[in-house]
Design an enzyme around this catalytic site. Structure first.
Site, PDB file in Angstrom:
ATOM      1  N   PRO A 272       0.813  -1.226   0.000  1.00  0.00           N
ATOM      2  CA  PRO A 272       0.000   0.000   0.000  1.00  0.00           C
ATOM      3  C   PRO A 272       0.841   1.268   0.000  1.00  0.00           C
ATOM      4  CG  PRO A 272      -0.824  -1.562   1.630  1.00  0.00           C
ATOM      5  CD  PRO A 272       0.488  -2.097   1.145  1.00  0.00           C
TER       6      PRO A 272
ATOM      7  N   GLU B 225       1.500 -10.057   7.966  1.00  0.00           N
ATOM      8  CA  GLU B 225       1.580  -8.633   8.288  1.00  0.00           C
ATOM      9  C   GLU B 225       2.586  -7.903   7.407  1.00  0.00           C
ATOM     10  OE1 GLU B 225      -0.232  -6.648  10.540  1.00  0.00           O
ATOM     11  OE2 GLU B 225      -1.476  -8.436  10.326  1.00  0.00           O
TER      12      GLU B 225
ATOM     13  N   ARG C 190      -0.150  -7.391 -22.393  1.00  0.00           N
ATOM     14  CA  ARG C 190      -1.012  -6.953 -23.487  1.00  0.00           C
ATOM     15  C   ARG C 190      -0.305  -5.965 -24.405  1.00  0.00           C
ATOM     16  NH1 ARG C 190      -4.710  -4.063 -22.992  1.00  0.00           N
ATOM     17  NH2 ARG C 190      -6.369  -4.930 -24.294  1.00  0.00           N
TER      18      ARG C 190
ATOM     19  N   ASP D  43      -7.427   1.461 -25.810  1.00  0.00           N
ATOM     20  CA  ASP D  43      -7.908   1.144 -24.470  1.00  0.00           C
ATOM     21  C   ASP D  43      -8.064   2.409 -23.639  1.00  0.00           C
ATOM     22  OD1 ASP D  43      -7.970  -1.539 -24.930  1.00  0.00           O
ATOM     23  OD2 ASP D  43      -6.003  -1.941 -24.065  1.00  0.00           O
TER      24      ASP D  43
END
Length: 266
Positions: free
Chosen positions: A93, A120, A158, A173
């Site tokens: 994060p 954790e 891709r 896209d």
């Protein structure tokens, strides 16, 4: 490109590597994905890779020693095919948010070592010694780094030449030009529903390529303005909006003011 994935759950990657349009790149080794089971680098009989955190607290922390051995093994093996120090990516994060600009950047490289944490987290000393980039999938919590790794691999695969049947597909896209993609339609030309017939927009049946291109651009602008206005501002700062684009956006804003809508109708 070569990606070495350090994970406690290599089986999560197996179906992803064998299905879908991107599987050709993995089968041919155009994008070479190698899975490394971290428990193979534990030295005790229980193949333990985690322990309680110093200082107390909930959960377990991935141990430094097995990770150090695994990273050393990966680097030694990579040296035979990809000399030089590889990028080491940790999914966290605290990392840079994964977006199309970062995907394009990574797609130009030679791959990386992907470090998939669990529990954790990972002993900070390992992160400080080896990690060159941290990446976040978004502001939410997952059980481990495997899903972000899969998402990143799919997105950059891709972009590799020959992976998609139509080489121009990824160029249209969402986010390819900083905006959301336009709506798409296919057969039948009129979809019969209980609420009434729903025809395909006539311009898409006209065969007039310039008008179709402009309709798609305007729908892309309207959708982006309505759903992700910050992307419009970013495109404007980067000089990606033409005079026609700005004129259309001004008309959208006037329409929104006239109808009292907070966002223009797409």
């Amino acid at each position: 490109m070569r990606f070495d994935v350090l994970t406690l759950f290599p089986e999560l990657f197996d179906p992803f590597l064998r299905v879908g349009v991107t599987r050709r790149a993995y089968e041919s080794k155009q994008v070479d994905v190698r899975l490394w089971q971290l428990r193979d680098y534990a030295e005790d009989n229980y193949r333990r890779v985690d322990d309680r955190p110093f200082g107390g607290g909930p959960g377990m922390v991935m141990l430094a020693a097995p990770l150090e051995r695994a990273i050393a093994a990966v680097r030694a093996d990579r040296a035979t095919t990809h000399p030089g120090a590889p990028a080491v990516i940790h999914f966290s994060p605290t990392g840079r948010k994964l977006d199309q600009a970062l995907v394009r950047e990574l797609a130009q490289g030679e791959g990386a070592v992907l470090l998939c944490g669990r529990y954790e987290g990972i002993d900070q000393r390992v992160l400080d010694r080896h990690v060159t980039m941290e990446i976040s999938l978004g502001d939410f919590v997952l059980s481990g780094g495997e899903l972000p790794a899969i998402a990143m691999l799919d997105a950059l695969t891709r972009l590799q030449e020959g992976v998609l049947n139509d080489a121009a597909s990824h160029e249209q896209d969402s986010f390819s030009d900083g905006l959301l993609d336009c709506p798409h339609f296919s057969r039948p030309e009129v979809l019969e529903t209980p609420e009434g017939p729903l025809p395909v927009p006539p311009v898409l049946l006209s065969g007039h390529h310039a008008e179709i291109a402009r309709w798609r651009r305007e729908r892309s602008l309207a959708l982006t303005q309505g759903r992700r206005p910050e992307l419009i501002e970013a495109a404007r700062r980067e000089g990606k909006l033409s005079k026609k684009d700005e004129k259309f956006l001004s008309e959208l804003a006037a329409q929104a003011r006239a109808t009292g809508r907070q966002t223009p109708k797409v």
